[in-house]
Every structure is written in C-alpha cells, then in structure tokens.
Design a protein around this motif. Structure first.
Motif, mmCIF file in Angstrom:
data_model
loop_
_atom_site.group_PDB
_atom_site.id
_atom_site.type_symbol
_atom_site.label_atom_id
_atom_site.label_comp_id
_atom_site.label_asym_id
_atom_site.label_seq_id
_atom_site.Cartn_x
_atom_site.Cartn_y
_atom_site.Cartn_z
ATOM 1 N N THR A 7 0.846 -1.193 0.000
ATOM 2 C CA THR A 7 0.000 0.000 0.000
ATOM 3 C C THR A 7 0.881 1.243 0.000
ATOM 4 O O THR A 7 2.101 1.170 0.242
ATOM 5 C CB THR A 7 -0.897 0.028 1.241
ATOM 6 N N ASP A 65 0.812 3.450 2.226
ATOM 7 C CA ASP A 65 1.287 3.605 3.602
ATOM 8 C C ASP A 65 2.562 2.807 3.846
ATOM 9 O O ASP A 65 3.473 3.283 4.545
ATOM 10 C CB ASP A 65 0.205 3.173 4.594
ATOM 11 N N SER A 66 2.625 1.592 3.299
ATOM 12 C CA SER A 66 3.841 0.791 3.500
ATOM 13 C C SER A 66 5.029 1.424 2.788
ATOM 14 O O SER A 66 6.162 1.367 3.283
ATOM 15 C CB SER A 66 3.619 -0.649 3.029
ATOM 16 N N LYS A 87 5.337 4.731 2.259
ATOM 17 C CA LYS A 87 5.678 5.925 3.051
ATOM 18 C C LYS A 87 6.496 5.541 4.285
ATOM 19 O O LYS A 87 7.457 6.239 4.654
ATOM 20 C CB LYS A 87 4.403 6.655 3.474
ATOM 21 N N LYS A 88 6.132 4.434 4.901
ATOM 22 C CA LYS A 88 6.863 3.977 6.088
ATOM 23 C C LYS A 88 8.310 3.644 5.732
ATOM 24 O O LYS A 88 9.247 4.027 6.447
ATOM 25 C CB LYS A 88 6.162 2.744 6.672
#
Length: 481
Positions: free
Chosen positions: A147, A149-150, A152-153
């Motif tokens: 995703t 989010d993954s 961005k992390k």
C-alpha cells in the motif's frame, strides 16, 4: 501513428527463408540438416529460421534496421518512449531495471514478496534492499500487494532511497494503487520501476488495472510470453525517458543479454505485439467473459473458492486482475499442491502452480470456454470425492526477516552449512523460495527467525516445491560463517 500491422522482424525472417541461403555461419545444425530428428518432429520452418544475427535480420545488441523498427512499434503499442526486446526472460528485464538505477551502496525499496530476479540483481549491483511488508491474507495463505502507507513507512525510515520496485499484479492478481505510488516516487525523486511480468495485458483493455506506462512509471518489465502470446523466454523492457537515458539502458542490457539471440523468440515478440495492438482489446474482452464464467461456476462448487473482484478494497488489493484464477480447496480437505497434482495426474489439466492452500490457473489469449469447462468438470468431480474436514495448518506468526548484510555481501561471504533447526539467529547465505512464483522465504543477508523456520517446515509438510538452496530437501541451510 505508426502502422501496427507491420511485423518488420517476422517479415525479414520469412524473406530470409525464401532465399534458401547456403549457411556457413552458426548455429551448427545448418537449417536442421545436422539435427534431423528434431527437424522431422518440429518441421522445416522452425529449424530454417533458427539462425544467427546477420545484416538482413539486424543485430539485437545494436539494432539499426528491422529490430529497431520493431522495437519502435513495441514502444508505441505500450505507450513507452523506448522498447527493448528481451530474450533472457523477464527475470533479466527486472535485473536491468535495477542495475540501470542503483549501484553499490544505493538503497532500493521493494516488496518482501518480490521475485528472486530482483534479489539476484541486488547481488549483481551491490545495492541495499529496503523491504516493504505486503498485506497478508490468512485465508489464502498468500501475500497480496503493498500500500502507499507501506511505501511511506519505508521511505520515512530510508529517505535516501533512489528507486522503488512495484509488482503489477502479484502472482495471485492483487494490484496496488499504482498511479498514486508512482507519483509519490517522483515527488520524492525516486525512480518508479514496475515488475509487470504478469500484467502485459493490462495496457490493452481499459477494464484492467493501469499498466506501468499508463501510470507514468520510469520502466516496466513485461512478460509477453506469460499473458501476451509470445514464445516462452521472450519479454520486453519499456522505458519513459523523462528521467533515464535510453542509450544507457541499452548498455546495461548488453552487459548480460546473449549475443546469440533466438530469432524465433524475437519474431514471436514482433507478432505478439501486432496482435495485442490490433486485436488485444477484443481478445481480452473475450477472456474476461471466460474468467467471469469460470469464477462463478467454481464458486458454486462445494468446497471451492476462487477469489475475485469482491476482494477489491481489502488490504493490499486496490484493484484485481480477474485472469488470475486461484482455486482454494482447503474447505474440502485438499491443499493447493494436492489439488495441483490431482488435476494433472487424474484429469490431464496443468495448473500454473500449487501452494499451501491454493492452485492457480492463469487465463490468457489462448484460452476459451472449453478449457475452463474441463477445469470446472474436474473440480466438481473432485468435490464429490473429497469432502473432508477443512485444512488449517498451524498458524505462523509471520515476521519478515531483518536485513543484516546486502545480498552481495552475503553471497560472497565465507559460509558454512548447518541443520535447519540450528539456523535460528544466523544470517542466510542462500535464498530459499517456493517455486513458482519464486518469492524468497529467506534471502541472502537476512537473519533467520522462527517464522522462517516454521514456513520452511510448512512448505515441506504441504509438499510445496522449494528451490534456491544447495540442499534440495531444505534439511540444511548455508549461513554466513
């Protein structure tokens, strides 16, 4: 607009054969005269066109005539600035993308369920992997996609990363929000690379998810032989030249691509591109109807489940490729490898792969209703004979391994071989994976944890196919000394 009816390489091949040239070049079978048994089975044309590079047929490493024209047609068909014919398989195209964008000490962000070719490219380039954790599906027992989010992390932890590799789609059809991810990469000055080995067809019908080129990726590797109709081992690399020099990419290709390419492969790429450009939309509409018919019928069989578009919106499934027909039979007491073997041995049906819970069928341009009718009939018969209790293997608390050394450092490190049960905490000096699709359970330079050991034992228990290690039974593992 170019004339997509043209097949420059294939046309030149036919003209060469019609000349009845006397060959004093390689290959040594001389149009099949020196391999008569093979020629008798496969026919004159194949052996007479298994020829070496020459002026009338152009040179793959430095094309200036018919291959150059065919690659230009390829690029236009896929919406790219440059297109390159690849005859070493999509594994090599993936390696080229990585080697053209990162080098020793550079960081590249990639999903943990990446294909082994990407890991091998890290050994060759010396780059440092930063892994994103894909979303896990406990019912299917597989990883889906990553995703935003993954990503961005991973980027927040490693803002000096130079490139990101995205899978489009995964082996089981899961697709990420590719356009948003590509835009994030470019906003943060990272190359966006797309492993599109199982998504060649995306570009040619709007009912499918976006292709890498449509999403604005810098490069994508497309496996035309998997879902585009060309011969096995033939592939293509596509490039947007906004951030990369196409001539440099050609140099990287020429580092490792064979200097004796098969014209049977090159010609098949030429014809497959024409077919996709002219007829791909209609052909794919037909395959979508075949896929919907098959999925609906399979989901009506007791004990069977084929994941489909109802999964869109679940973690790691922004979009879905319906041509990936994954059949889960755990509710009738069969694991994926057992179903895979049963379909082949008792019903003469060859699936793409089997895993712990699933057996995967890939639908593509050559499939029709008669094919899926045979599969449906077989599954109905199996369902009647195998209504056993549901399979639930011990749940593994999945923890992805820690990267301690780069794959290159681990590959060249001093090593020793120890029993699997003694490897906890050691650094792997080999890459062990289920195949297909070739996704590593543990890779070079990663610290072996309890989850890895449990996964390996589960694969062995469920009769999965494990490859990549020196011990084919995975009773021992090679670790850094």
């Amino acid at each position: 607009m170019l004339d997509q009816n043209k097949t420059p390489v294939f046309t030149a091949m036919k003209a060469y054969r019609e000349r009845n040239v006397i060959p004093f070049d390689v290959p040594g079978h001389k149009h099949g005269r020196g391999l008569s048994e093979y020629k008798a089975y496969f026919g004159d044309a194949m052996l007479e066109l298994d020829v070496n590079s020459m002026k009338p047929l152009d040179f793959l490493g430095n094309p200036t005539s018919v291959i150059q024209e065919a690659e230009t047609l390829l690029a236009e068909a896929f919406g790219a600035d440059r297109g390159y014919f690849i005859v070493n398989g999509t594994s090599f195209a993936v390696q080229t993308m990585i080697m053209a964008t990162v080098t020793t000490g550079d960081k590249i962000i990639l999903p943990r369920n990446v294909h082994k070719s990407a890991i091998n490219a890290l050994i060759l380039s010396g780059a440092h992997p930063v892994f994103m954790e894909p979303e896990l599906d406990s019912e299917m027992g597989v990883s889906h996609n990553i995703t935003l989010d993954s990503l961005k992390k991973a980027y927040t932890a490693h803002p000096d990363s130079k490139a990101v590799l995205i899978i489009n789609p995964t082996y089981y059809g899961a697709v990420s929000d590719l356009k948003t991810i590509v835009d994030f990469c470019h906003t943060h000055n990272m190359f966006a690379l797309v492993d599109e080995a199982h998504g060649t067809h995306f570009h040619f019908n709007e009912k499918f998810p976006l292709s890498g080129m449509q999403a604005g990726a810098d490069m994508s590797a497309v496996s035309l032989h998997k879902t585009g109709g060309s011969l096995t081992q033939s592939s293509a690399l596509l490039l947007k030249e906004t951030r990369l020099d196409g001539n440099y990419v050609r140099k990287v290709i020429n580092l490792m691509q064979t200097t004796s390419p098969s014209y049977l492969l090159i010609g098949s790429l030429d014809v497959a591109r024409k077919q996709l450009a002219l007829h791909g939309h209609d052909m794919l509409n037909h395959i979508l109807s075949v896929a919907d018919y098959a999925r609906n019928a399979i989901n009506a069989i007791p004990g069977c489940y084929a994941i489909g578009k109802e999964s869109i919106g679940r973690p790691g499934i922004f979009h879905f490729d319906p041509t990936k027909l994954s059949v889960t039979t755990r509710n009738m007491g069969l694991n994926g490898m057992e179903l895979y073997d049963l379909l082949r041995d008792s019903y003469n049906i060859q699936m793409e792969t089997g895993d712990v819970y699933n057996s995967l069928a890939i639908l593509s341009l050559g499939d029709d209703f008669d094919h899926v009718d045979a599969l449906i009939a077989a599954l109905k018969d199996i369902s009647q004979k195998h209504q056993n209790s549901r399979i639930d293997y011990p749940k593994i608390d999945l923890h992805f391994p820690e990267v301690v050394l780069t794959p290159r450092e681990a590959f060249y490190a001093e090593k020793e071989t120890i029993p699997l049960d003694e490897t906890l905490g050691r650094i792997s000096a080999e890459s062990l994976m289920s195949y297909p699709p070739g996704i590593p359970v543990i890779s070079y330079g990663e610290r072996i944890n309890a989850s890895v050991i449990e996964q390996i034992k589960l694969f062995k228990t469920s009769h999965g196919i494990l490859t990549g290690m020196e011990d084919p039974k995975a009773n021992t593992i090679k670790v850094v000394k």
